[in-house]
Write a protein that holds these residues in place. Structure first.
Motif, PDB file in Angstrom:
ATOM      1  N   ASP A  32       0.809  -1.222   0.000  1.00 53.13           N
ATOM      2  CA  ASP A  32       0.000   0.000   0.000  1.00 53.13           C
ATOM      3  C   ASP A  32       0.840   1.268   0.000  1.00 53.13           C
ATOM      4  OD1 ASP A  32      -2.390  -1.387   0.022  1.00 53.13           O
ATOM      5  OD2 ASP A  32      -2.499  -1.468   2.200  1.00 53.13           O
ATOM      6  N   PHE A  33       2.118   1.151   0.317  1.00 54.87           N
ATOM      7  CA  PHE A  33       3.001   2.325   0.385  1.00 54.87           C
ATOM      8  C   PHE A  33       4.090   2.289  -0.683  1.00 54.87           C
ATOM      9  CE2 PHE A  33       1.225   1.919   4.647  1.00 54.87           C
ATOM     10  CZ  PHE A  33       0.967   3.229   5.018  1.00 54.87           C
ATOM     11  N   CYS A  34       4.099   1.270  -1.522  1.00 52.86           N
ATOM     12  CA  CYS A  34       5.178   1.109  -2.493  1.00 52.86           C
ATOM     13  C   CYS A  34       5.017   2.077  -3.663  1.00 52.86           C
ATOM     14  CB  CYS A  34       5.251  -0.335  -2.986  1.00 52.86           C
ATOM     15  SG  CYS A  34       3.946  -0.774  -4.164  1.00 52.86           S
ATOM     16  N   GLU A  35       6.049   2.170  -4.471  1.00 51.31           N
ATOM     17  CA  GLU A  35       6.045   3.097  -5.610  1.00 51.31           C
ATOM     18  C   GLU A  35       4.866   2.839  -6.557  1.00 51.31           C
ATOM     19  OE1 GLU A  35       9.031   4.138  -9.339  1.00 51.31           O
ATOM     20  OE2 GLU A  35       8.557   2.082  -8.758  1.00 51.31           O
ATOM     21  N   GLN A  36       4.606   1.585  -6.884  1.00 51.13           N
ATOM     22  CA  GLN A  36       3.541   1.273  -7.831  1.00 51.13           C
ATOM     23  C   GLN A  36       2.186   1.762  -7.331  1.00 51.13           C
ATOM     24  OE1 GLN A  36       3.574  -2.889  -8.920  1.00 51.13           O
ATOM     25  NE2 GLN A  36       5.809  -2.936  -9.101  1.00 51.13           N
ATOM     26  N   MET A  37       1.890   1.539  -6.045  1.00 56.60           N
ATOM     27  CA  MET A  37       0.597   1.926  -5.505  1.00 56.60           C
ATOM     28  C   MET A  37       0.490   3.443  -5.359  1.00 56.60           C
ATOM     29  SD  MET A  37      -2.366   0.891  -4.619  1.00 56.60           S
ATOM     30  CE  MET A  37      -2.226  -0.880  -4.312  1.00 56.60           C
ATOM     31  N   VAL A  38       1.544   4.088  -4.870  1.00 60.68           N
ATOM     32  CA  VAL A  38       1.506   5.544  -4.699  1.00 60.68           C
ATOM     33  C   VAL A  38       1.370   6.231  -6.061  1.00 60.68           C
ATOM     34  CG1 VAL A  38       2.800   7.557  -3.879  1.00 60.68           C
ATOM     35  CG2 VAL A  38       2.775   5.453  -2.529  1.00 60.68           C
ATOM     36  N   LYS A  39       1.992   5.669  -7.073  1.00 63.30           N
ATOM     37  CA  LYS A  39       1.875   6.226  -8.428  1.00 63.30           C
ATOM     38  C   LYS A  39       0.428   6.186  -8.910  1.00 63.30           C
ATOM     39  CE  LYS A  39       3.840   5.734 -13.076  1.00 63.30           C
ATOM     40  NZ  LYS A  39       4.814   4.960 -13.917  1.00 63.30           N
ATOM     41  N   GLU A  40      -0.319   5.141  -8.560  1.00 61.83           N
ATOM     42  CA  GLU A  40      -1.703   4.995  -8.987  1.00 61.83           C
ATOM     43  C   GLU A  40      -2.670   5.849  -8.176  1.00 61.83           C
ATOM     44  OE1 GLU A  40      -3.102   0.998  -9.301  1.00 61.83           O
ATOM     45  OE2 GLU A  40      -1.219   0.251 -10.133  1.00 61.83           O
ATOM     46  N   THR A  41      -2.354   6.093  -6.921  1.00 59.95           N
ATOM     47  CA  THR A  41      -3.314   6.763  -6.036  1.00 59.95           C
ATOM     48  C   THR A  41      -2.946   8.203  -5.702  1.00 59.95           C
ATOM     49  OG1 THR A  41      -2.193   5.897  -4.074  1.00 59.95           O
ATOM     50  CG2 THR A  41      -3.991   4.572  -4.996  1.00 59.95           C
ATOM     51  N   ASN A  42      -1.647   8.503  -5.635  1.00 60.93           N
ATOM     52  CA  ASN A  42      -1.180   9.843  -5.270  1.00 60.93           C
ATOM     53  C   ASN A  42       0.053  10.207  -6.075  1.00 60.93           C
ATOM     54  OD1 ASN A  42      -2.501   8.613  -2.644  1.00 60.93           O
ATOM     55  ND2 ASN A  42      -2.657  10.833  -2.434  1.00 60.93           N
ATOM     56  N   PRO A  43      -0.088  10.422  -7.383  1.00 61.09           N
ATOM     57  CA  PRO A  43       1.089  10.694  -8.221  1.00 61.09           C
ATOM     58  C   PRO A  43       1.876  11.933  -7.797  1.00 61.09           C
ATOM     59  CG  PRO A  43      -0.971  11.048  -9.431  1.00 61.09           C
ATOM     60  CD  PRO A  43      -1.333  10.349  -8.179  1.00 61.09           C
ATOM     61  N   SER A  44       1.199  12.951  -7.291  1.00 62.47           N
ATOM     62  CA  SER A  44       1.927  14.148  -6.855  1.00 62.47           C
ATOM     63  C   SER A  44       2.793  13.835  -5.637  1.00 62.47           C
ATOM     64  CB  SER A  44       0.954  15.282  -6.531  1.00 62.47           C
ATOM     65  OG  SER A  44       0.144  14.956  -5.417  1.00 62.47           O
ATOM     66  N   GLN A  79     -14.590   5.075   9.992  1.00 58.50           N
ATOM     67  CA  GLN A  79     -15.663   6.066  10.026  1.00 58.50           C
ATOM     68  C   GLN A  79     -15.091   7.433  10.389  1.00 58.50           C
ATOM     69  OE1 GLN A  79     -19.613   4.224  11.045  1.00 58.50           O
ATOM     70  NE2 GLN A  79     -19.290   5.502  12.817  1.00 58.50           N
ATOM     71  N   GLY A  80     -15.347   8.438   9.549  1.00 62.19           N
ATOM     72  CA  GLY A  80     -14.792   9.767   9.784  1.00 62.19           C
ATOM     73  C   GLY A  80     -13.415   9.969   9.193  1.00 62.19           C
ATOM     74  N   LEU A  81     -12.905   8.942   8.506  1.00 63.27           N
ATOM     75  CA  LEU A  81     -11.553   9.000   7.945  1.00 63.27           C
ATOM     76  C   LEU A  81     -11.490  10.019   6.810  1.00 63.27           C
ATOM     77  CD1 LEU A  81      -9.348   5.951   7.083  1.00 63.27           C
ATOM     78  CD2 LEU A  81      -9.933   7.496   5.242  1.00 63.27           C
ATOM     79  N   PRO A  82     -10.502  10.942   6.834  1.00 65.48           N
ATOM     80  CA  PRO A  82     -10.323  11.867   5.707  1.00 65.48           C
ATOM     81  C   PRO A  82      -9.654  11.147   4.535  1.00 65.48           C
ATOM     82  CG  PRO A  82      -8.636  12.262   7.353  1.00 65.48           C
ATOM     83  CD  PRO A  82      -9.548  11.202   7.919  1.00 65.48           C
ATOM     84  N   ILE A  83     -10.016  11.536   3.336  1.00 65.81           N
ATOM     85  CA  ILE A  83      -9.506  10.881   2.131  1.00 65.81           C
ATOM     86  C   ILE A  83      -8.429  11.748   1.493  1.00 65.81           C
ATOM     87  CG2 ILE A  83     -10.108  10.136  -0.206  1.00 65.81           C
ATOM     88  CD1 ILE A  83     -12.902   9.481   0.913  1.00 65.81           C
ATOM     89  N   PHE A  84      -7.264  11.142   1.270  1.00 63.61           N
ATOM     90  CA  PHE A  84      -6.149  11.847   0.639  1.00 63.61           C
ATOM     91  C   PHE A  84      -5.857  11.326  -0.774  1.00 63.61           C
ATOM     92  CE2 PHE A  84      -5.639  12.844   5.051  1.00 63.61           C
ATOM     93  CZ  PHE A  84      -5.074  14.113   5.075  1.00 63.61           C
ATOM     94  N   GLU A  85      -6.502  10.246  -1.145  1.00 63.51           N
ATOM     95  CA  GLU A  85      -6.296   9.707  -2.490  1.00 63.51           C
ATOM     96  C   GLU A  85      -6.712  10.730  -3.544  1.00 63.51           C
ATOM     97  OE1 GLU A  85      -8.024   6.024  -5.204  1.00 63.51           O
ATOM     98  OE2 GLU A  85      -7.999   5.833  -3.017  1.00 63.51           O
ATOM     99  N   GLU A  86      -5.949  10.830  -4.615  1.00 61.62           N
ATOM    100  CA  GLU A  86      -6.206  11.836  -5.645  1.00 61.62           C
ATOM    101  C   GLU A  86      -7.227  11.385  -6.678  1.00 61.62           C
ATOM    102  OE1 GLU A  86      -2.395  13.116  -7.217  1.00 61.62           O
ATOM    103  OE2 GLU A  86      -1.555  13.234  -5.194  1.00 61.62           O
ATOM    104  N   ASN A  87      -7.577  10.097  -6.711  1.00 54.21           N
ATOM    105  CA  ASN A  87      -8.567   9.608  -7.661  1.00 54.21           C
ATOM    106  C   ASN A  87      -9.973  10.013  -7.241  1.00 54.21           C
ATOM    107  OD1 ASN A  87      -6.671   8.230  -9.283  1.00 54.21           O
ATOM    108  ND2 ASN A  87      -6.686   6.493  -7.863  1.00 54.21           N
ATOM    109  N   GLY A  88     -10.831  10.235  -8.222  1.00 56.73           N
ATOM    110  CA  GLY A  88     -12.224  10.515  -7.945  1.00 56.73           C
ATOM    111  C   GLY A  88     -13.029   9.240  -7.800  1.00 56.73           C
ATOM    112  N   PRO A  89     -14.362   9.368  -7.623  1.00 59.50           N
ATOM    113  CA  PRO A  89     -15.200   8.182  -7.380  1.00 59.50           C
ATOM    114  C   PRO A  89     -15.102   7.125  -8.472  1.00 59.50           C
ATOM    115  CG  PRO A  89     -16.411  10.199  -6.948  1.00 59.50           C
ATOM    116  CD  PRO A  89     -15.108  10.620  -7.566  1.00 59.50           C
ATOM    117  N   GLU A  90     -14.858   7.567  -9.719  1.00 57.60           N
ATOM    118  CA  GLU A  90     -14.874   6.606 -10.816  1.00 57.60           C
ATOM    119  C   GLU A  90     -13.654   5.675 -10.814  1.00 57.60           C
ATOM    120  OE1 GLU A  90     -12.830  10.322 -11.781  1.00 57.60           O
ATOM    121  OE2 GLU A  90     -14.863   9.878 -11.069  1.00 57.60           O
ATOM    122  N   ASN A  91     -12.527   6.150 -10.268  1.00 55.78           N
ATOM    123  CA  ASN A  91     -11.312   5.327 -10.215  1.00 55.78           C
ATOM    124  C   ASN A  91     -10.821   5.099  -8.784  1.00 55.78           C
ATOM    125  OD1 ASN A  91     -10.953   5.110 -13.096  1.00 55.78           O
ATOM    126  ND2 ASN A  91     -10.332   7.268 -13.082  1.00 55.78           N
TER     127      ASN A  91
END
Length: 599
Positions: A131-143, A544-556
């Motif tokens: 969940d923290f590796c380069e491949q996953m971060v590239k897909e979820t939080n490229p910035s 519950q109540g968790l803030p979302i930091f992922e850069e993808n929108g609902p569709e992805n």
């Protein structure tokens, strides 16, 4: 599953998207997380944790020979089976009134230390860090990955990786250096366990009264040779983890709120001290405090108790959103008072009766949706039934040990606010000093950070244990088993730490057979659904109540922050629910002229 819906709260209408991950992969496939998400406000509004598997050891243990309990209950789980076997042995020792020889205790401690190192390493580096590796971060939080490429790793001189992105690449599945090296460490630590207890993960040489391991200088030398290689790995892993987790805090302001819940931690203690433990209930608070991982319940940062008697008496098993009928008026009362005269509640594991009631899943308000029950602990100060969590195991263990300030050996020491760990000189690295400090939060990052520190703690403890065991052998004290007799009627309780947290086994013997038996591992505590009072379980509460930091929108949307949070607890559902087939039924009877009926 994705579904759009609206929810009104006062004057405000929130557009919620219903999303489910069922099953969650990378663990046993019967955990589901069902959420309602407000993407406009970047928040998870609601969460339900479900389990679709029922098993039921508490049902089919009845009538068995109690001496078989540890062999049977180790099969509860194919991951932490030895933890169950050890805890069952502790409960049997109490019921039989037997104390294990010193050398046997050191051998069990060495086996359990190897199990902690094995399981935490493979989970942290081969499952969590995906969940923290380069491949996953590239897909979820490229910035975030771009920033990591340009951020120097502060501890690069300790682990050899120049940037934070280099650390992320090291954990890429199958290609990353640390990912592959962790697999090698898991092989070594599994071998260490087998040296002590014969077989992993279901021990073949562990019994009430002691062990069947043949204790020789060569046995402990073989263990130590592998441990020294593990030390080299751990000395590199800890600073890598620190650099990566510190980066997330710095690069994503507010990330400390991900997976954060009120501090309500439970630890039942681990690693018995042979000089003190006698397995009597009366002395349980004293020998419990002398363990090399100190038990404790921590609420809002305060140590409420470190007495295993207090912990035992306060356990309650609640229903609510679980698929069971209540036993309040139907079940037998086995224990009304403990050996010290303390009253034992009808909802205590000694008195629990499991009455499964399969039904359709209902995720609505007040509905039933999980085979996991809801363990709670009664806080005597307030009368509150607390949904304790284990912090994934290591967070609660280190926090409790640190606050108690009772552990002091040459390699591990609790200070009251931290745990100091000394890793001795090993094959490829000098002596290293580490210190885990009690954090500000009980959240996703700190649960994961504590895991690698506890690998170091277990390694240092193992070094101490092997030294003590070798001293016993050199002195000619090689006895590893004490004879005992099974009483006609007795009760016992074992308290231990499974890899992912608190573990207890409660045993009632009548007429020489098991009359009642209830194992309570960490998963029911962590994965429990809403109880009869509507209190959510820890998974639910943390999401519950968790803030979302992922850069993808609902569709992805991948739900990476949700997945990181659930996995920070080290979920493992086999321990949460159990199987029962009743008397069975014949589907088809075959007749063979050669073999006879029923062949």
């Amino acid at each position: 599953m994705v579904q759009n819906l609206s929810q009104s709260a006062g004057q405000e209408t929130r557009e919620l998207v219903e999303m489910s991950w069922d099953p969650i992969t990378r663990i046993i496939g019967n955990l589901g997380i069902h959420t309602k998400i407000d993407f406009a406000n970047r928040e998870v509004v609601e969460c339900r944790s479900t389990s679709s598997l029922f098993r039921g050891y508490s049902v089919f243990m009845k009538g068995k020979d109690p001496r078989d309990a540890h062999f049977i209950t180790s099969r509860i789980c194919g991951i932490c089976g030895d933890n169950h076997a050890t805890c069952s042995v502790y409960a049997q020792n109490m019921a039989y009134g037997v104390k294990m020889p010193h050398l046997a205790e050191w051998i069990v401690n060495l086996g359990e230390a190897a199990e902690f190192m094995f399981d935490h390493t493979i989970f942290q580096d081969n499952l969590v860090f995906v969940d923290f590796c380069e491949q996953m971060v590239k897909e979820t939080n490229p910035s975030l990955l771009h920033r990591a490429e340009n951020t120097a790793a502060p501890r690069s001189d300790e682990h050899g990786h120049r940037t934070i992105a280099d650390i992320m690449r090291a954990f890429n599945p199958f290609t990353g250096g640390m990912y592959r090296e962790a697999l090698q460490m898991s092989r070594l630590t599994r071998e260490m366990f087998c040296l002590m207890e014969g077989r992993h993960v279901h021990p073949s040489t562990l019994y009430p009264g002691g062990v069947g391991t043949v204790a020789t200088p060569q046995l402990f030398s073989d263990y130590l040779a592998r441990l020294l290689k593990v030390l080299d790995f751990v000395k590199k892993a800890v600073p890598m983890n620190d650099d990566l987790f510190d980066f997330f805090y710095a690069a994503l302001p507010g990330y400390e709120e991900v997976g954060r819940r009120r501090i309500m931690l439970g630890c039942w203690g681990a690693f018995q001290n042979p000089d003190v433990v006698d397995y009597t209930y009366r002395n349980m608070p004293e020998w419990g405090r002398k363990q090399f991982v100190t038990p404790g319940i921590i609420v809002d940062g305060e140590l409420v108790t470190n007495s295993l008697v207090d912990i035992n008496v306060g356990i309650r098993i609640l229903l609510g959103s679980s698929y069971y009928d209540d036993w309040e008026n139907d079940g037998e009362v086995f224990v009304t008072r403990d050996p010290l005269g303390n009253p034992i509640d009808r909802r205590h594991p000694w008195n629990q009766t499991t009455i499964p009631r399969p039904q359709k899943r209902d995720l609505g308000e007040g509905g039933k949706y999980s085979w996991v029950m809801s363990p709670r602990w009664l806080d005597p100060r307030t009368g509150d039934l607390l949904a304790l969590d284990t912090g994934g195991g290591p967070l609660a263990r280190l926090w409790s040990t640190a606050l108690n300030g009772l552990v002091e050996t040459d390699l591990i020491r609790a200070t009251g606010h931290s745990v100091k760990i000394t890793l001795p000189k090993s094959e490829g690295s000098p002596e290293k000093h580490l210190e885990w400090h009690i954090p500000k939060w009980s959240n996703t990052i700190e649960r994961d950070r504590a895991r690698v520190y506890f690998i170091a703690y277990a390694a240092a403890a193992a070094f101490h244990f092997v030294t003590q065991a070798m001293d016993e052998v050199r002195a000619g004290r090689t006895k590893v088993f004490q004879d005992f007799a099974v009483p006609d009627d007795a009760i016992g309780c074992g308290f231990h730490e499974a890899v992912r947290g608190v573990l207890s086994h409660h045993l009632v013997i009548r007429d020489g057979k098991i009359a009642n038996y209830h194992p309570y591992p960490p998963t029911p505590w962590n994965a429990s659904p809403r109880d009869v009072h509507g209190t959510p379980g820890p998974y639910e509460d943390a999401v519950q109540g968790l803030p979302i930091f992922e850069e993808n929108g609902p569709e992805n949307f991948k739900g990476i922050d949700i997945m990181r949070t659930v996995r920070s607890f080290d979920p493992c559902l086999p321990c949460g629910v159990h199987m029962y087939l009743g008397g069975g039924r014949t589907l088809k009877r075959l007749h063979s002229p050669t073999l006879g009926a029923g062949a």
